[in-house]
Scaffold this active site. Sequence first.
Site, PDB file in Angstrom:
ATOM      1  N   HIS A  62       0.817  -1.234   0.000  1.00 22.83           N
ATOM      2  CA  HIS A  62       0.000   0.000   0.000  1.00 22.83           C
ATOM      3  C   HIS A  62       0.842   1.272   0.000  1.00 22.83           C
ATOM      4  O   HIS A  62       0.298   2.361  -0.196  1.00 22.83           O
ATOM      5  CB  HIS A  62      -0.928   0.024   1.218  1.00 22.83           C
ATOM      6  CG  HIS A  62      -1.992  -1.037   1.198  1.00 22.83           C
ATOM      7  ND1 HIS A  62      -2.838  -1.218   0.124  1.00 22.83           N
ATOM      8  CD2 HIS A  62      -2.333  -1.983   2.113  1.00 22.83           C
ATOM      9  CE1 HIS A  62      -3.649  -2.238   0.379  1.00 22.83           C
ATOM     10  NE2 HIS A  62      -3.364  -2.718   1.575  1.00 22.83           N
ATOM     11  N   ASP A  65      -2.600 -10.625  -2.459  1.00 20.45           N
ATOM     12  CA  ASP A  65      -3.192 -10.098  -1.222  1.00 20.45           C
ATOM     13  C   ASP A  65      -4.643  -9.701  -1.518  1.00 20.45           C
ATOM     14  O   ASP A  65      -4.958  -9.298  -2.640  1.00 20.45           O
ATOM     15  CB  ASP A  65      -2.388  -8.880  -0.770  1.00 20.45           C
ATOM     16  CG  ASP A  65      -2.799  -8.367   0.601  1.00 20.45           C
ATOM     17  OD1 ASP A  65      -2.072  -8.649   1.572  1.00 20.45           O
ATOM     18  OD2 ASP A  65      -3.842  -7.667   0.695  1.00 20.45           O
ATOM     19  N   HIS A 111      -6.234  -7.191  -0.651  1.00 20.14           N
ATOM     20  CA  HIS A 111      -6.381  -5.742  -0.864  1.00 20.14           C
ATOM     21  C   HIS A 111      -5.584  -5.312  -2.098  1.00 20.14           C
ATOM     22  O   HIS A 111      -4.536  -5.897  -2.401  1.00 20.14           O
ATOM     23  CB  HIS A 111      -5.896  -4.985   0.366  1.00 20.14           C
ATOM     24  CG  HIS A 111      -6.616  -5.387   1.624  1.00 20.14           C
ATOM     25  ND1 HIS A 111      -6.067  -6.268   2.536  1.00 20.14           N
ATOM     26  CD2 HIS A 111      -7.844  -5.062   2.083  1.00 20.14           C
ATOM     27  CE1 HIS A 111      -6.933  -6.457   3.533  1.00 20.14           C
ATOM     28  NE2 HIS A 111      -8.025  -5.743   3.278  1.00 20.14           N
ATOM     29  N   ASP A 136      -4.540 -12.819   3.145  1.00 17.49           N
ATOM     30  CA  ASP A 136      -5.786 -12.373   3.770  1.00 17.49           C
ATOM     31  C   ASP A 136      -7.016 -12.612   2.900  1.00 17.49           C
ATOM     32  O   ASP A 136      -8.124 -12.221   3.266  1.00 17.49           O
ATOM     33  CB  ASP A 136      -5.684 -10.894   4.210  1.00 17.49           C
ATOM     34  CG  ASP A 136      -4.989 -10.017   3.191  1.00 17.49           C
ATOM     35  OD1 ASP A 136      -4.713 -10.488   2.066  1.00 17.49           O
ATOM     36  OD2 ASP A 136      -4.701  -8.851   3.520  1.00 17.49           O
TER      37      ASP A 136
END
Length: 308
Positions: free
Chosen positions: A125, A162, A164, A245
Amino acid sequence: MKTLYYSHPDFLLHETGKGHPECADRLRSIAKALDAPEFAHLIRVVPPLGTEQQIRLIHPRFHIEAIRAAIPEHGEHFLDHDTVVSPGSEKAAFRAVGAVCDAVDKVVTGQADNAFCAIRPPGHHAEPDLSMGFCLFNNVAIAAEYARLHHHLERIAIVDFDVHHGNGTQAAFSNQPNVLFASSHEMPNYPGTGFPTETGVGNIINVPLAAGDTGVEFRKKYNTIILPALRNFKPDLLLISAGFDAHKDDPLASIMLDEDDYRWITQELMDIAGCYCKGRIISALEGGYNLKALAASVAVHIKTLLGH
Ligand SMILES: [Zn+2]
């Protein structure tokens, strides 16, 4: 396969405070799972500290200075509502960058086939000038740029599974046709980017998943979109932003993968790396917040990297 495993006590020094999902226990649970005899052949490497020069391949000096200035003498300081620094964060973050760059050195020069970096803080991120989403420096983006500029590799592919969207990696390379960035992620979810219409200069592939999607949808989207794009790109090195995740037991998302899905995607990526870049893969830990699911998923991922 000759597989390297990078970890270091410094990664535990990045403290995020009570109740924060991105906690040091994540690495402790992974380390415990890797005590099993089947991991006896894993080559454990002590990562060096990364350098400011390496970090500056992606991040401007003011970003590095701003993080340093925000680090408190005691306790924790919030850079935003979920991104925290503590007295040990600089050492951990620099060590994480050192791990991925050392892995690039060793894998690209043929000293190993592949590597897994059990590092924190995570990175995907972190945009060039913005820390966010638990991430300070973008480890995988730095590794990609390091491989391009120091080892003169022409084409780097980054796959981010991931749950996200890897907005930071996308931001770093949205104008760089020699880096292919492919991300699968739940939408809507944090950070809100990652629409299929975000294509960079034709080098960004965003594949949203919907809450409740299982390994069936996940594999279908990889089989029809991401894997063919990787074959078409023919990378010289494959990097993985390995967040776990999207596991069905993860508390931060609603995708329903299990360990076998992580085995499957790891094997598919190894097959592609085997075809185009001598099997060269460097995988770096991103998310994964159910300690049991994280440890089991990382174990399957590494077992696959080992060729078991
Ligand atoms: Zn994540």
